[in-house]
Design a protein around this motif. Structure first.
Motif, PDB file in Angstrom:
ATOM      1  N   GLY A   7       0.785  -1.328  -0.026  1.00 33.12           N
ATOM      2  CA  GLY A   7      -0.041  -0.052  -0.090  1.00 33.12           C
ATOM      3  C   GLY A   7       0.857   1.160  -0.066  1.00 33.12           C
ATOM      4  N   ASN A   8       0.116   2.297  -0.114  1.00 30.82           N
ATOM      5  CA  ASN A   8       0.736   3.666   0.012  1.00 30.82           C
ATOM      6  C   ASN A   8       0.228   4.749   0.828  1.00 30.82           C
ATOM      7  N   LYS A   9       0.775   5.122   1.747  1.00 32.62           N
ATOM      8  CA  LYS A   9       0.237   6.051   3.010  1.00 32.62           C
ATOM      9  C   LYS A   9      -1.231   5.504   3.326  1.00 32.62           C
ATOM     10  N   LYS A  10      -1.151   4.601   4.168  1.00 33.84           N
ATOM     11  CA  LYS A  10      -2.572   3.840   4.633  1.00 33.84           C
ATOM     12  C   LYS A  10      -2.638   4.132   5.832  1.00 33.84           C
ATOM     13  N   ASP A  11      -3.778   4.382   6.405  1.00 33.95           N
ATOM     14  CA  ASP A  11      -4.067   4.769   7.960  1.00 33.95           C
ATOM     15  C   ASP A  11      -4.651   3.425   8.650  1.00 33.95           C
ATOM     16  N   PHE A  12      -3.749   3.193   9.471  1.00 31.77           N
ATOM     17  CA  PHE A  12      -4.249   2.212  10.408  1.00 31.77           C
ATOM     18  C   PHE A  12      -4.366   2.599  11.831  1.00 31.77           C
ATOM     19  N   ILE A  13      -5.854   2.151  12.406  1.00 33.72           N
ATOM     20  CA  ILE A  13      -6.365   2.676  13.509  1.00 33.72           C
ATOM     21  C   ILE A  13      -6.124   1.611  14.757  1.00 33.72           C
ATOM     22  N   THR A  14      -6.340   2.172  15.870  1.00 33.97           N
ATOM     23  CA  THR A  14      -6.301   1.433  17.217  1.00 33.97           C
ATOM     24  C   THR A  14      -6.732  -0.090  16.838  1.00 33.97           C
ATOM     25  N   ALA A  15      -5.963  -0.952  17.291  1.00 33.41           N
ATOM     26  CA  ALA A  15      -6.393  -2.324  16.893  1.00 33.41           C
ATOM     27  C   ALA A  15      -7.195  -3.175  18.161  1.00 33.41           C
ATOM     28  N   PRO A  16      -6.472  -3.009  19.238  1.00 29.95           N
ATOM     29  CA  PRO A  16      -6.984  -3.880  20.383  1.00 29.95           C
ATOM     30  C   PRO A  16      -8.409  -3.653  20.683  1.00 29.95           C
ATOM     31  N   ALA A  17      -9.268  -4.860  20.685  1.00 26.20           N
ATOM     32  CA  ALA A  17     -10.701  -5.049  21.108  1.00 26.20           C
ATOM     33  C   ALA A  17     -10.854  -4.148  22.299  1.00 26.20           C
ATOM     34  N   ASP A  18     -10.252  -4.348  23.279  1.00 25.74           N
ATOM     35  CA  ASP A  18     -10.558  -3.643  24.530  1.00 25.74           C
ATOM     36  C   ASP A  18     -10.436  -2.170  24.627  1.00 25.74           C
TER      37      ASP A  18
ATOM     38  N   LEU B  96      -3.303 -14.759  14.176  1.00 24.63           N
ATOM     39  CA  LEU B  96      -4.386 -15.701  14.747  1.00 24.63           C
ATOM     40  C   LEU B  96      -5.891 -15.113  14.555  1.00 24.63           C
ATOM     41  N   LEU B  97      -6.619 -15.845  14.068  1.00 23.67           N
ATOM     42  CA  LEU B  97      -8.101 -15.780  13.990  1.00 23.67           C
ATOM     43  C   LEU B  97      -8.602 -15.765  15.064  1.00 23.67           C
ATOM     44  N   LEU B  98      -9.511 -14.892  15.666  1.00 26.78           N
ATOM     45  CA  LEU B  98      -9.983 -14.981  17.035  1.00 26.78           C
ATOM     46  C   LEU B  98     -11.434 -14.331  16.990  1.00 26.78           C
ATOM     47  N   THR B  99     -11.903 -13.964  15.897  1.00 26.96           N
ATOM     48  CA  THR B  99     -13.106 -13.051  15.505  1.00 26.96           C
ATOM     49  C   THR B  99     -12.951 -11.664  15.625  1.00 26.96           C
ATOM     50  N   GLY B 100     -13.400 -10.802  14.751  1.00 25.08           N
ATOM     51  CA  GLY B 100     -13.426  -9.509  14.894  1.00 25.08           C
ATOM     52  C   GLY B 100     -12.311  -9.106  15.260  1.00 25.08           C
ATOM     53  N   ASP B 101     -12.211  -7.690  16.108  1.00 19.95           N
ATOM     54  CA  ASP B 101     -11.052  -6.878  16.594  1.00 19.95           C
ATOM     55  C   ASP B 101     -10.104  -7.842  17.463  1.00 19.95           C
ATOM     56  N   LEU B 102     -10.470  -9.116  17.784  1.00 19.46           N
ATOM     57  CA  LEU B 102      -9.567  -9.896  18.835  1.00 19.46           C
ATOM     58  C   LEU B 102      -8.775 -10.390  17.724  1.00 19.46           C
ATOM     59  N   ASP B 103      -8.576 -10.498  16.473  1.00 17.06           N
ATOM     60  CA  ASP B 103      -7.748 -10.933  15.737  1.00 17.06           C
ATOM     61  C   ASP B 103      -6.667 -10.328  15.567  1.00 17.06           C
ATOM     62  N   LYS B 104      -5.358 -11.121  15.467  1.00 13.47           N
ATOM     63  CA  LYS B 104      -4.049 -10.604  15.478  1.00 13.47           C
ATOM     64  C   LYS B 104      -3.186 -10.866  14.179  1.00 13.47           C
ATOM     65  N   GLY B 105      -2.656 -10.034  13.755  1.00  7.96           N
ATOM     66  CA  GLY B 105      -1.640 -10.064  12.688  1.00  7.96           C
ATOM     67  C   GLY B 105      -2.457  -9.698  11.298  1.00  7.96           C
ATOM     68  N   SER B 106      -1.849 -10.526  10.306  1.00  6.68           N
ATOM     69  CA  SER B 106      -2.316 -10.160   8.960  1.00  6.68           C
ATOM     70  C   SER B 106      -3.201 -11.325   8.560  1.00  6.68           C
TER      71      SER B 106
ATOM     72  N   ALA C  55     -16.654 -19.164   0.354  1.00  2.00           N
ATOM     73  CA  ALA C  55     -15.673 -18.231   1.245  1.00  2.00           C
ATOM     74  C   ALA C  55     -14.478 -19.109   1.564  1.00  2.00           C
ATOM     75  N   ASN C  56     -13.481 -18.338   2.015  1.00  2.00           N
ATOM     76  CA  ASN C  56     -12.387 -19.062   2.675  1.00  2.00           C
ATOM     77  C   ASN C  56     -11.940 -17.744   3.670  1.00  2.00           C
ATOM     78  N   ILE C  57     -10.854 -18.498   4.649  1.00  6.58           N
ATOM     79  CA  ILE C  57     -10.358 -17.491   5.853  1.00  6.58           C
ATOM     80  C   ILE C  57      -9.199 -18.029   6.210  1.00  6.58           C
ATOM     81  N   ASP C  58      -8.331 -17.131   6.295  1.00  4.27           N
ATOM     82  CA  ASP C  58      -6.933 -17.687   7.023  1.00  4.27           C
ATOM     83  C   ASP C  58      -7.174 -17.817   8.545  1.00  4.27           C
ATOM     84  N   LEU C  59      -6.501 -18.776   8.994  1.00  6.85           N
ATOM     85  CA  LEU C  59      -6.620 -19.178  10.736  1.00  6.85           C
ATOM     86  C   LEU C  59      -5.392 -18.634  11.505  1.00  6.85           C
ATOM     87  N   VAL C  60      -4.228 -19.155  11.106  1.00  2.00           N
ATOM     88  CA  VAL C  60      -3.204 -19.003  11.931  1.00  2.00           C
ATOM     89  C   VAL C  60      -1.983 -19.101  11.089  1.00  2.00           C
ATOM     90  N   GLY C  61      -0.810 -18.221  11.619  1.00  2.00           N
ATOM     91  CA  GLY C  61       0.383 -18.290  10.796  1.00  2.00           C
ATOM     92  C   GLY C  61       1.442 -17.087  11.314  1.00  2.00           C
TER      93      GLY C  61
END
Length: 237
Positions: free
Chosen positions: A69-80, A167-177, A132-138
């Motif tokens: 990407g180029n100059k992309k905005d990333f927002i606060t990630a942790p679900a809590d 790691l897929l944990l559902t929604g904003d609990l997810d970690k990484g890419s 549909a498909n989805i990543d789980l862990v890596g």
């Protein structure tokens, strides 16, 4: 939708174990593009076609996804911090606490993520299917990029790097890419098919120190990329 895919896959595992099966192996290549960002991914899949007419397809696989990407905005990630609830599954429908969001603008984000993945599809005809498909862990490797952190109108320059663990944990609990696709597939030859893709891609960057301090200390920021793309598959059997 991701939560429903996981639930459906888990529910159908006993069906897959007990039903008559047809096993299919295939290789995929896909690309998607969005606003100032894009992905290229390759994957290998082991699929089971189950049911009397073999219309239901479940699969496991491994996928390499590259994001740029180029100059992309990333927002606060942790679900809590970012959501009203951090309870698994409930986090998906909880409120978005936008007053807690700070922004990290990554100048040149780029990652390569390797993940185990699952898929689910239904064949309407021998040539047409949807699923549909989805990543789980890596894990992820990615570049270090100069970034601009913005909070309450104040800016500072920091260094940020792609989060290493996925790691897929559902929604904003997810970690990484993590990569997920919703697709319509057309098998135009015996060993070849093409598909149209709606892709939802999570990318996470971590700053070299905890730059966000309110309402709590945080160094994790996420970009949720919605993109459209195309893919092609080659069937090994």
């Amino acid at each position: 939708m991701k939560t429903l895919l996981i639930a459906a896959f888990v529910y159908l595992i006993p069906v897959m174990a007990s039903a008559q099966q047809k096993i299919i192996h295939k290789l995929d290549l896909a690309s998607a593009i969005g606003e100032s960002q894009g992905t290229i991914s390759g994957s290998a899949w082991h699929h089971w076609r189950v049911g009397k007419k073999k219309r239901l397809e479940l699969g496991i696989g491994a996928r390499l996804s590259t994001y740029f990407g180029n100059k992309k905005d990333f927002i606060t990630a942790p679900a809590d911090i970012a959501r009203g609830s951090s309870v698994p599954f409930l986090v998906v429908i909880s409120s978005q606490e936008t007053q807690n969001w700070d922004t990290l603008t990554v100048q040149q984000p780029g990652v390569a993520a390797v993940n185990a993945a699952i898929s689910l599809a239904y064949h309407f005809t021998p040539r047409w299917s949807a699923g549909a498909n989805i990543d789980l862990v890596g894990f992820t490797i990615g570049n270090k990029s100069t970034s601009i952190f913005t909070a309450n109108g104040q800016q500072q320059t920091v260094d940020a790097r792609a989060a290493a663990f996925n790691l897929l944990l559902t929604g904003d609990l997810d970690k990484g890419s993590l990569n997920s696709e919703f697709f319509v597939n057309w098998k135009f030859r015996e060993r070849w098919s093409a598909r149209a893709i709606y892709q939802f891609f999570f990318v996470e960057y971590k700053t070299d120190r905890a730059v966000q301090q309110i309402p709590k200390s945080n160094d994790r920021f996420r970009n949720k990329a919605n993109m459209l793309g195309i893919g092609v598959s080659y069937y090994l059997n």
